[in-house]
Design an enzyme around this catalytic site. Structure first.
Site, short mmCIF file in Angstrom:
data_model
loop_
_atom_site.label_atom_id
_atom_site.label_comp_id
_atom_site.label_asym_id
_atom_site.label_seq_id
_atom_site.Cartn_x
_atom_site.Cartn_y
_atom_site.Cartn_z
N HIS A 66 0.88 -1.18 0.00
CA HIS A 66 0.00 0.00 0.00
C HIS A 66 0.91 1.23 0.00
O HIS A 66 1.57 1.52 0.99
CB HIS A 66 -0.93 0.00 1.22
CG HIS A 66 -2.04 -0.99 1.10
ND1 HIS A 66 -2.63 -1.59 2.19
CD2 HIS A 66 -2.69 -1.47 0.01
CE1 HIS A 66 -3.58 -2.41 1.77
NE2 HIS A 66 -3.64 -2.36 0.46
N GLU A 69 1.74 4.00 2.73
CA GLU A 69 2.22 3.61 4.06
C GLU A 69 3.74 3.76 4.09
O GLU A 69 4.50 2.80 4.17
CB GLU A 69 1.73 2.18 4.35
CG GLU A 69 0.20 2.14 4.40
CD GLU A 69 -0.42 0.74 4.39
OE1 GLU A 69 0.31 -0.25 4.54
OE2 GLU A 69 -1.66 0.66 4.24
N ARG A 124 -3.25 4.65 -2.36
CA ARG A 124 -3.06 3.33 -1.74
C ARG A 124 -2.89 2.21 -2.76
O ARG A 124 -2.15 1.26 -2.56
CB ARG A 124 -4.30 3.05 -0.89
CG ARG A 124 -4.57 1.63 -0.46
CD ARG A 124 -5.96 1.56 0.15
NE ARG A 124 -6.44 0.20 0.38
CZ ARG A 124 -6.42 -0.41 1.57
NH1 ARG A 124 -5.90 0.20 2.60
NH2 ARG A 124 -6.91 -1.61 1.71
N HIS A 193 2.64 -3.68 6.61
CA HIS A 193 1.74 -2.55 6.36
C HIS A 193 1.85 -1.57 7.52
O HIS A 193 2.48 -1.84 8.53
CB HIS A 193 0.29 -3.03 6.30
CG HIS A 193 -0.04 -3.88 5.11
ND1 HIS A 193 -0.94 -3.49 4.14
CD2 HIS A 193 0.41 -5.10 4.72
CE1 HIS A 193 -1.03 -4.43 3.23
NE2 HIS A 193 -0.23 -5.42 3.55
N GLU A 267 1.00 -4.47 10.99
CA GLU A 267 0.54 -3.09 10.85
C GLU A 267 1.38 -2.28 11.83
O GLU A 267 1.23 -2.41 13.04
CB GLU A 267 -0.95 -2.96 11.23
CG GLU A 267 -1.91 -3.70 10.32
CD GLU A 267 -2.19 -2.99 9.02
OE1 GLU A 267 -1.68 -1.86 8.83
OE2 GLU A 267 -2.92 -3.55 8.19
#
Lengths: 306, 97
Positions: A66, A69, A124, A193, A267
Site C-alpha cells: 500500500h 504507508e 493506496r 503494512h 501493521e
C-alpha cells in the site's frame, strides 16, 4: 550506504539507488533481481540476502504494497542495511543467513509509490486502468487468489478496497505469485503494512481457523513481546478477521494456502495520531522495534523446519 | 499535487454492532468521497476516516444524529503533509550542499 539518511522519506529513485549501493558494497551477501514490471512499466526489484547454497529455504519480507504507508518502505530500507551490518556480528542473524536466504521487496507497489510522491500522497492502490470505469487502481491486498471477491473487498473500482477484475490481475501481485511458486522453498512470508500496531496471521476471508492457529498465535505473542521490549509499543495480535475485520483476497491468506506456514502481516505504528503520515523522526524507532519481531519469526522459522 | 486542505481524519468509536453498521452505511455513500484509513470492524475497534472539507459537516451530523462518538484525529491533513514535505526538502537541501 553508511551516509544514507535512514531518518527521512525517500523517492523511488533514491530507494532504487540505495539498493544498488548496498549490492555494490556487499556483493557476496546481497544481490538484486527483477521479478516483474509494474502496470506503468517500472521494474519490480527484490533484494536477496544469501550466503550461498542452492535454493535454500527462504524468508520473504515485503514492504509498501500500500503505497501511502511510507513508514513501511522506509523500514524496509533500514532492514536491508541492518542485515548487512549484523551478518557476521549478530549470532542469531548470522545463523539464519548461514542456513536460509532472505528476500526483501522494499517497494512492492512502485507505481503507487511514485504517485504518492508526485500527485497524491494518500494513494493506496496500484495504477492500473479498469475498463469502463473512470476510477484507477486495484487494492493489491485484495487481489490474491484466496477467497478472492468474497465479502471483505469491494467490487467497485472507485473503492479503496477494489479487488480487481480477477485474482492476480495486478502485475505487482502476479510477479510475487510467480516468484513464490517458482522458488518453491519459502518457509516464512511477512508482509508489512501500517498502521494500527497489529501482528496478524491467516485467515482474513473466513472465520475458520487454520490448522496451525495455536502455533501461529504463540509465535505472534512472542514476536510482539520482543517488539514491545524496545520502546514499549503495544501491539495486538490475532487472525486478520478477528483482530481487524473480514478481508478477502489478502496476501498472507494466499501464501498460507500455498503451504507457507509462517505467514504474517504487520501493521506498524501508530495508534491514532498521524495514521499514514507518521513523522520521519519515527522511522528508525519503528524499524528497530519491528526488526526484533521479525527476528523472532525468522529464528523460529529456522528452528522449526517443516 | 492533490490538495488536502481542510480534510480531517476522524476517529470513530462505534459502541455496538448497530453503530458499526451505521458507519458501514457511510462507506457506501460515494458522493461524500470518504477515505477509510481503518475500516469498520467490531464494536470498540476504532474506525479512522479521512473526510474532505466539503463532507465534514454532513459526516459529523450523521454521526451525532446516531449517537456515534468521534474525535478529530488529524485536524488538517494538508498541514501535516506540508510539514512532511518541508522535512524532506530540508534533508535534500542539506544533502545537496
Amino acid at each position: 550506504t553508511d551516509t544514507f539518511n535512514y531518518a527521512t522519506y525517500h523517492t523511488l529513485e533514491e530507494i532504487y539507488g540505495f539498493m544498488d549501493m548496498l549490492v555494490a558494497e556487499h556483493p557476496q551477501l546481497v544481490s538484486k533481481f527483477q521479478i516483474g514490471s509494474t502496470y506503468e512499466g517500472r521494474p519490480i526489484y527484490v533484494l536477496k540476502f544469501s550466503t550461498g547454497g542452492n535454493n535454500r529455504p527462504a524468508i520473504w519480507i515485503d514492504t509498501g504494497i500500500h503505497s501511502r504507508e511510507w513508514v513501511t518502505q522506509a523500514s524496509g530500507i533500514w532492514f536491508a542495511k541492518k542485515i548487512t551490518q549484523d551478518y557476521g556480528q549478530d549470532t542469531s542473524l548470522t545463523t539464519i543467513l548461514d542456513n536460509m536466504d532472505i528476500f526483501l521487496e522494499i517497494v512492492t507497489n512502485p507505481d503507487g509509490f511514485a504517485f504518492t510522491h508526485s500527485k497524491n500522497r494518500l494513494w493506496r492502490k496500484t495504477r492500473s486502468i479498469t475498463a469502463g470505469s473512470a476510477c484507477i487502481g486495484v487494492d493489491p491486498n485484495r487481489n490474491w487468489d484466496a477467497g478472492f471477491g468474497k465479502a471483505g473487498a469491494s467490487n467497485n473500482p472507485c473503492s479503496e478496497t477494489y479487488h480487481g477484475k480477477f485474482a492476480n490481475s495486478e502485475t505487482e501481485v502476479k510477479s510475487i505469485v510467480d516468484f513464490v511458486k517458482s522458488h518453491g522453498n519459502i518457509k516464512a512470508f511477512i508482509s508489512i503494512h501500517s498502521y494500527s500496531q497489529l501482528l496478524l496471521y491467516p485467515y482474513g476471508y473466513t472465520t475458520e481457523q487454520t490448522p496451525d492457529h495455536n502455533e501461529l498465535d504463540q509465535l505472534a505473542k512472542d514476536a510482539v513481546t520482543a517488539l514491545s521490549s524496545l520502546y514499549g509499543t503495544k501491539f495486538k495480535y490475532g487472525s486478520i478477521i478477528k483482530a481487524i475485520y473480514r478481508a478477502s483476497g489478502g496476501t498472507i491468506d494466499w501464501t498460507y494456502n500455498q503451504g507457507i506456514k509462517y505467514s504474517y502481516t504487520f501493521e506498524l505504528r501508530d495508534t491514532g495520531r498521524y495514521g499514514f503520515l507518521l513523522p520521519a523522526s519515527q522511522i528508525i524507532p519503528t524499524a528497530q522495534e519491528t526488526w526484533l519481531a521479525l527476528k523472532t519469526i525468522m529464528e523460529y522459522t529456522l528452528n522449526h523446519p517443516y | 499535487k492533490e490538495d488536502f486542505v481542510g480534510h480531517q481524519v476522524l476517529r470513530i468509536s462505534a459502541a455496538d454492532e448497530a453503530q458499526v453498521q451505521k458507519v458501514t452505511e457511510l462507506e457506501d455513500l460515494e458522493h461524500l468521497k470518504l477515505d477509510f484509513w481503518r475500516g469498520p470492524a467490531q464494536p470498540g475497534s476504532p474506525i479512522d476516516v479521512r473526510v474532505p472539507f466539503s463532507s465534514t459537516q454532513a459526516v459529523k451530523v450523521f454521526l451525532e444524529t446516531h449517537g456515534i462518538e468521534y474525535t478529530i484525529m488529524i485536524d488538517d491533513v494538508q498541514s501535516l503533509l506540508d510539514e512532511e514535505q518541508e522535512q524532506i526538502f530540508a534533508f535534500q537541501a542539506r544533502a545537496g550542499t
